[in-house]
Design an enzyme around this catalytic site. Structure first.
Site, PDB file in Angstrom:
ATOM      1  N   CYS A 292       0.864  -1.175   0.000  1.00 51.91           N
ATOM      2  CA  CYS A 292       0.000   0.000   0.000  1.00 51.91           C
ATOM      3  C   CYS A 292       0.901   1.225   0.000  1.00 51.91           C
ATOM      4  O   CYS A 292       2.121   1.095  -0.110  1.00 51.91           O
ATOM      5  CB  CYS A 292      -0.996  -0.003   1.160  1.00 51.91           C
ATOM      6  N   SER A 293       0.330   2.383   0.137  1.00 52.08           N
ATOM      7  CA  SER A 293       1.113   3.612   0.050  1.00 52.08           C
ATOM      8  C   SER A 293       2.249   3.651   1.074  1.00 52.08           C
ATOM      9  O   SER A 293       3.382   3.928   0.730  1.00 52.08           O
ATOM     10  CB  SER A 293       0.213   4.836   0.223  1.00 52.08           C
TER      11      SER A 293
END
Length: 101
Positions: A8-9
């Protein structure tokens, strides 16, 4: 043992998902290694990886990650499953994808 990377980010929300998936793996008696990483750490963790699961918030990176990770399959986690933290379903789908490979 299958190695699953969740991206994810920043690797924060996927850390929670890793715990849910590990609990499911224990209940299913499946031997897997699951790790959450931020998108910029892919190259450091790619060796030995069997499948990469992207958090829905970075689905736009799928082609870029797939290109960098060849021949490792890259899948986007379903938004509803991610939002409800359905670790068992996500794990089952990842394992099914690996079986079909």
């Amino acid at each position: 043992m299958k190695k699953i990377l969740l991206m994810c980010s920043a690797g924060m929300s996927t850390s929670i998902m890793v715990k849910k998936m590990q609990e499911a793996a224990e209940n299913m008696a499946v031997n897997v290694a699951i790790k959450a990483i931020p998108e910029q750490a892919l190259n450091e963790h790619l060796a030995g990886t069997d499948i990469i699961l992207l958090g829905p918030q970075i689905r736009f990176l799928k082609e870029k990650v797939q290109e960098a990770a060849q021949p490792v399959p890259v899948c986007v986690i379903d938004t509803m499953d991610y939002g409800t933290m359905n670790g068992e379903k996500i794990l089952r789908e990842a394992l099914a994808r690996l079986e079909a490979k």
